[in-house]
Design an enzyme around this catalytic site. Structure first.
Site, PDB file in Angstrom:
ATOM      1  N   PRO A 287      39.676   8.712  46.725  1.00  0.00           N
ATOM      2  CA  PRO A 287      40.024  10.124  46.868  1.00  0.00           C
ATOM      3  C   PRO A 287      40.815  10.393  48.146  1.00  0.00           C
ATOM      4  CG  PRO A 287      37.728   9.774  47.469  1.00  0.00           C
ATOM      5  CD  PRO A 287      38.246   8.448  47.005  1.00  0.00           C
ATOM      6  N   CYS A 356      66.713  26.651  58.063  1.00  0.00           N
ATOM      7  CA  CYS A 356      67.896  27.115  57.334  1.00  0.00           C
ATOM      8  C   CYS A 356      67.969  26.532  55.929  1.00  0.00           C
ATOM      9  CB  CYS A 356      69.141  26.743  58.114  1.00  0.00           C
ATOM     10  SG  CYS A 356      69.003  27.246  59.821  1.00  0.00           S
ATOM     11  N   GLU A 357      67.009  26.888  55.097  1.00  0.00           N
ATOM     12  CA  GLU A 357      66.979  26.491  53.686  1.00  0.00           C
ATOM     13  C   GLU A 357      66.253  27.617  52.969  1.00  0.00           C
ATOM     14  OE1 GLU A 357      67.720  23.286  52.343  1.00  0.00           O
ATOM     15  OE2 GLU A 357      68.047  22.262  54.254  1.00  0.00           O
TER      16      GLU A 357
HETATM   17  C1  LIG Z   1      47.941   8.911  46.589  1.00  0.00           C
HETATM   18  C2  LIG Z   1      46.990   7.942  46.038  1.00  0.00           C
HETATM   19  C3  LIG Z   1      45.622   8.252  45.985  1.00  0.00           C
HETATM   20  C4  LIG Z   1      45.056   9.582  46.409  1.00  0.00           C
HETATM   21  O1  LIG Z   1      45.423  10.619  45.583  1.00  0.00           O
HETATM   22  P1  LIG Z   1      44.752  12.055  45.765  1.00  0.00           P
HETATM   23  O2  LIG Z   1      45.349  12.869  44.712  1.00  0.00           O
HETATM   24  O3  LIG Z   1      45.109  12.539  47.139  1.00  0.00           O
HETATM   25  O4  LIG Z   1      43.286  11.869  45.626  1.00  0.00           O
HETATM   26  C5  LIG Z   1      44.766   7.280  45.521  1.00  0.00           C
HETATM   27  N1  LIG Z   1      45.204   6.070  45.100  1.00  0.00           N
HETATM   28  C6  LIG Z   1      46.517   5.746  45.134  1.00  0.00           C
HETATM   29  C7  LIG Z   1      46.937   4.405  44.667  1.00  0.00           C
HETATM   30  C8  LIG Z   1      47.454   6.668  45.598  1.00  0.00           C
HETATM   31  O5  LIG Z   1      48.748   6.344  45.605  1.00  0.00           O
END
Ligand SMILES: *Cc1c(COP(=O)(O)O)cnc(C)c1O
Length: 427
Positions: A287, A356-357
């Site tokens: 996570p 500036c976007e």
């Molecule tokens: C980015 C990523 C995560 C985490 O994703 P979340 O949506 O932030 O939980 C986990 N595993 C891999 C391989 C990722 O590239």
């Protein structure tokens, strides 16, 4: 799942966390400033831990969502491992003293140098390289053999399911660049004898980010389960672990998000038998946003209220370089005044940064307190994930400071960049 104001509340009319006023921090440290709550990270972490407590498990924080060293230390002290995607992140994890046996390395473009770095991590090497292609596996094999080592590997299986999230953060479809198909996994298994530098330890998946339903995960877990069954007869030695990735969504606005407990139950439903003795398969999850997203806010000061005939603009001192998610994914972030007395009445407002976007816009046509004016503070909520870690210095704006609130105190965990920082290496 976490809510935007779960770890920050109005206390005596001022947005605070653990009795620490965000207005005080802004006054002392300046704006814009990222402010994190330690409990914001630890609460969901502990919930995952509890949900998986009956299994041999490891929670690897996806450090790309928030890679500040103090945050990594905070989670590592709780027992977290790390999921990382580059040599730079490996360097950060090493600096934060994350143990080698708790590190997994994902990503589609690992270089030979990054592989060496992973194999040398703290002398022993990391827990697993989550390999995303056959050419990568071949290179890793060569690198390991040259070092007289065996590289620990999990194959990232692409289960070809639609995560039903924003297309930029969907990763589990065949058409995406991530992972390898079932037939390729089987092909690798057949050729393992020729790959003397590879120790196949596991399988991994990660189908996307900000998932608002468990259905795609249910589907993906089912396909992984099938693949595991297909491998049972084919493997000479059993797998040590499976890594189920990250991706559970959080509430930014009013989305209903899957509870962590339900997610853990889903894991149990699919893999419960395998996770129990005697096979003792270990379970990893990765996570990122779930742990960091609602643990942080970006506090900014209103520079001007610019009145237009159709609507008002608030120009604030944070911009897309500090928090790019709205500009990149049109994502929604709740924005609130730091002083509660300013809450009502509301008028339709565009809240924008100074860059500036035209995409440098945090909110369009958002009902926002009509009396919030020049000099006052606002908090952009749910900014703990993919906030600072995606920041840049576009428009030559130094990156903001980062502050951590823990046990009723606050501490600067990254100082504001200076103008000298902006030109480092240029002269
Ligand atoms: C980015 C990523 C995560 C985490 O994703 P979340 O949506 O932030 O939980 C986990 N595993 C891999 C391989 C990722 O590239």
């Amino acid at each position: 799942m976490t809510q935007p104001l779960q770890f920050f509340q109005y206390e005596n009319g001022i947005l605070s966390s653990e009795n620490v006023s965000l207005a005080t921090i802004a006054q002392k440290i300046g704006t814009p400033v990222y402010i994190y709550s330690a409990e914001g990270f630890l609460t969901p972490f502990r919930e995952f831990s509890e949900g998986l407590s009956e299994f041999n498990h490891l929670i690897c924080f996806a450090l790309k969502s928030n890679s500040n060293l103090s945050i990594l230390r905070l989670l590592a002290q709780e027992g977290a491992g790390m999921d990382l995607v580059s040599g730079g992140e490996l360097y950060r994890a090493e600096k934060a003293l994350v143990s080698a046996e708790k590190i997994v390395f994902s990503g589609v473009g690992k270089t030979a140098e990054e592989m060496q770095q992973g194999l040398n991590y703290h002398g022993t090497g990391i827990y697993s390289f989550n390999v995303e292609s056959i050419p990568e596996l071949k290179l890793l094999n060569e690198v390991a053999l040259n070092m007289n080592r065996k590289a620990p590997v999990a194959l990232r299986f692409n289960p070809d399911v639609d995560a039903k999230t924003h297309p930029y953060i969907s990763t589990g479809l065949k058409k995406n660049k991530f992972g390898i198909s079932k037939s390729e996994v089987l092909e690798v298994i057949r050729s393992l004898d020729q790959l003397k530098g590879i120790h196949l330890k596991g399988l991994s998946i990660h189908i996307g980010s900000q998932l608002l339903s468990l259905a795609p995960l249910d589907d993906a877990f089912g396909r992984l389960e099938e693949l595991l069954c297909a491998l049972d007869q084919k493997l000479k030695s059993p797998l040590e672990f499976i890594d189920l990735g990250g991706g559970i969504g959080i509430t930014y606005r009013d989305e209903k998000t899957p509870p962590i407990q339900k997610y853990c139950k889903l894991i149990k439903k699919h893999f419960g038998k395998r996770l129990k003795a005697p096979s003792q398969l270990k379970i990893l999850i990765e996570p990122g946003r779930t742990l960091s997203g609602n643990a942080g806010v970006l506090v900014s000061k209103i520079i001007y209220r610019k009145q237009r005939r159709s609507k008002d603009f608030l120009v604030i001192d944070a911009a897309m370089n500090d928090l790019i998610r709205p500009a990149l994914y049109e994502s929604y972030h709740e924005i609130v005044p730091i002083h509660e007395k300013h809450l009502l009445p509301k008028v339709k407002t565009n809240i924008v940064g100074p860059v500036c976007e035209s995409s440098d816009c945090f909110a369009s046509d958002r009902p926002f307190p009509a009396h919030a004016d020049q000099g006052e503070l606002v908090a952009i909520l749910s900014a703990g994930a993919y906030g600072f870690s995606m920041s840049s210095t576009y428009n030559s704006r130094p990156r903001p400071a980062e502050v951590l609130i823990q046990k009723g105190r606050f501490q600067v965990i990254r100082s504001r960049e200076t103008w000298e920082d902006l030109i480092r290496g240029e002269d």
